[in-house]
Design a protein around this motif. Structure first.
Motif, short mmCIF file in Angstrom:
data_model
loop_
_atom_site.label_atom_id
_atom_site.label_comp_id
_atom_site.label_asym_id
_atom_site.label_seq_id
_atom_site.Cartn_x
_atom_site.Cartn_y
_atom_site.Cartn_z
N ALA A 173 0.85 -1.19 0.00
CA ALA A 173 0.00 0.00 0.00
C ALA A 173 0.89 1.24 0.00
O ALA A 173 1.62 1.49 0.94
CB ALA A 173 -0.90 0.01 1.23
N GLY A 174 0.88 1.99 -1.08
CA GLY A 174 1.63 3.24 -1.15
C GLY A 174 3.00 3.16 -1.79
O GLY A 174 3.59 4.17 -2.12
N TYR A 175 3.55 1.95 -1.96
CA TYR A 175 4.88 1.85 -2.59
C TYR A 175 5.09 0.47 -3.20
O TYR A 175 4.37 -0.48 -2.92
CB TYR A 175 5.99 2.17 -1.58
CG TYR A 175 6.08 1.22 -0.41
CD1 TYR A 175 6.92 0.13 -0.44
CD2 TYR A 175 5.33 1.43 0.74
CE1 TYR A 175 7.02 -0.75 0.64
CE2 TYR A 175 5.42 0.57 1.82
CZ TYR A 175 6.27 -0.52 1.76
OH TYR A 175 6.35 -1.38 2.83
N SER A 176 6.08 0.39 -4.09
CA SER A 176 6.50 -0.87 -4.70
C SER A 176 7.96 -1.11 -4.38
O SER A 176 8.75 -0.17 -4.27
CB SER A 176 6.33 -0.82 -6.23
OG SER A 176 4.97 -0.72 -6.57
N VAL A 177 8.31 -2.39 -4.23
CA VAL A 177 9.69 -2.77 -3.94
C VAL A 177 10.20 -3.60 -5.11
O VAL A 177 9.53 -4.51 -5.59
CB VAL A 177 9.78 -3.61 -2.64
CG1 VAL A 177 11.22 -3.96 -2.31
CG2 VAL A 177 9.12 -2.88 -1.49
N TYR A 178 11.41 -3.25 -5.59
CA TYR A 178 12.02 -3.94 -6.71
C TYR A 178 13.22 -4.74 -6.23
O TYR A 178 14.07 -4.22 -5.50
CB TYR A 178 12.45 -2.92 -7.78
CG TYR A 178 11.28 -2.23 -8.42
CD1 TYR A 178 10.68 -2.74 -9.56
CD2 TYR A 178 10.75 -1.07 -7.85
CE1 TYR A 178 9.58 -2.12 -10.13
CE2 TYR A 178 9.66 -0.44 -8.42
CZ TYR A 178 9.08 -0.97 -9.55
OH TYR A 178 8.00 -0.35 -10.11
N PHE A 179 13.27 -6.01 -6.64
CA PHE A 179 14.34 -6.91 -6.25
C PHE A 179 15.13 -7.34 -7.48
O PHE A 179 14.56 -7.59 -8.54
CB PHE A 179 13.77 -8.19 -5.62
CG PHE A 179 12.99 -7.97 -4.36
CD1 PHE A 179 13.61 -8.02 -3.12
CD2 PHE A 179 11.62 -7.72 -4.40
CE1 PHE A 179 12.88 -7.83 -1.95
CE2 PHE A 179 10.89 -7.54 -3.25
CZ PHE A 179 11.52 -7.59 -2.01
N GLU A 180 16.46 -7.42 -7.32
CA GLU A 180 17.31 -8.05 -8.33
C GLU A 180 17.71 -9.37 -7.71
O GLU A 180 18.31 -9.39 -6.63
CB GLU A 180 18.53 -7.19 -8.60
CG GLU A 180 19.42 -7.76 -9.69
CD GLU A 180 20.58 -6.85 -9.99
OE1 GLU A 180 21.73 -7.27 -9.73
OE2 GLU A 180 20.35 -5.71 -10.45
N HIS A 181 17.37 -10.46 -8.37
CA HIS A 181 17.46 -11.80 -7.79
C HIS A 181 16.62 -11.78 -6.51
O HIS A 181 15.41 -11.72 -6.60
CB HIS A 181 18.91 -12.22 -7.55
CG HIS A 181 19.69 -12.39 -8.82
ND1 HIS A 181 19.47 -13.41 -9.71
CD2 HIS A 181 20.68 -11.63 -9.36
CE1 HIS A 181 20.30 -13.30 -10.74
NE2 HIS A 181 21.04 -12.20 -10.56
N SER A 182 17.21 -11.80 -5.33
CA SER A 182 16.41 -11.81 -4.09
C SER A 182 16.74 -10.64 -3.17
O SER A 182 16.38 -10.67 -2.00
CB SER A 182 16.61 -13.13 -3.35
OG SER A 182 17.97 -13.22 -2.95
N HIS A 183 17.40 -9.59 -3.70
CA HIS A 183 17.78 -8.45 -2.87
C HIS A 183 17.14 -7.16 -3.38
O HIS A 183 17.03 -6.94 -4.58
CB HIS A 183 19.31 -8.28 -2.84
CG HIS A 183 19.98 -9.37 -2.08
ND1 HIS A 183 20.31 -10.59 -2.65
CD2 HIS A 183 20.37 -9.44 -0.79
CE1 HIS A 183 20.88 -11.35 -1.75
NE2 HIS A 183 20.92 -10.68 -0.59
N VAL A 184 16.76 -6.29 -2.44
CA VAL A 184 16.13 -5.01 -2.79
C VAL A 184 17.12 -4.14 -3.54
O VAL A 184 18.26 -3.96 -3.10
CB VAL A 184 15.66 -4.27 -1.51
CG1 VAL A 184 15.14 -2.87 -1.85
CG2 VAL A 184 14.60 -5.06 -0.78
N VAL A 185 16.66 -3.58 -4.67
CA VAL A 185 17.45 -2.58 -5.38
C VAL A 185 16.83 -1.20 -5.23
O VAL A 185 17.52 -0.20 -5.31
CB VAL A 185 17.68 -2.92 -6.87
CG1 VAL A 185 18.61 -4.10 -7.01
CG2 VAL A 185 16.38 -3.15 -7.59
N ASP A 186 15.49 -1.15 -5.01
CA ASP A 186 14.84 0.15 -4.82
C ASP A 186 13.43 -0.05 -4.28
O ASP A 186 12.80 -1.08 -4.49
CB ASP A 186 14.76 0.91 -6.15
CG ASP A 186 14.72 2.41 -5.97
OD1 ASP A 186 14.67 2.89 -4.82
OD2 ASP A 186 14.75 3.12 -6.99
N ALA A 187 12.94 0.96 -3.58
CA ALA A 187 11.55 1.03 -3.13
C ALA A 187 11.05 2.40 -3.56
O ALA A 187 11.70 3.42 -3.33
CB ALA A 187 11.46 0.87 -1.62
#
Length: 110
Positions: free
Chosen positions: A80-94
């Motif tokens: 709710a309110g944001y998206s999280v982007y993962f490369e393989h299994s680690h966060v690259v950006d929110a």
């Protein structure tokens, strides 16, 4: 001289009647995004889910063509309110979701 004064008066009158238009800065949303608690770069999927709970939607990984080392799979989780982007299994950006569908951000670099 009289014609110039009349011309300036008419121009000023037209300008005063026209509604003012300007670019809307997204300062409020950017400030809200900075204060919002979102996953940090480098966290794993398990850490994100443990701290922020299950996402509203998990999207399938998408990878670019060719070599996986140069085009790793990117996965998006929507909260709710944001998206999280993962490369393989680690966060690259929110990233905060747009406040309205018509909200426009800065133009892309050309």
């Amino acid at each position: 001289m009289k014609a110039l004064t009349l011309s300036l008066a008419l121009t000023a009158g037209l300008l005063l009647q026209a509604p003012a238009q300007a670019d809307t800065l997204l300062v409020e949303r950017v400030q809200a995004e900075a204060s919002q608690s979102m996953p940090a770069r480098g966290q794993t999927m398990a850490q994100v889910e443990a701290k922020f709970g299950a996402p509203q939607q998990k999207h399938a990984p998408v990878a670019g063509p060719g070599d996986r080392a140069h085009n790793p799979p990117i996965t998006r989780w929507d909260y709710a309110g944001y998206s999280v982007y993962f490369e393989h299994s680690h966060v690259v950006d929110a990233v905060a979701i747009k406040a309205t569908p018509t909200e426009a951000g800065p133009k892309p670099v050309q």
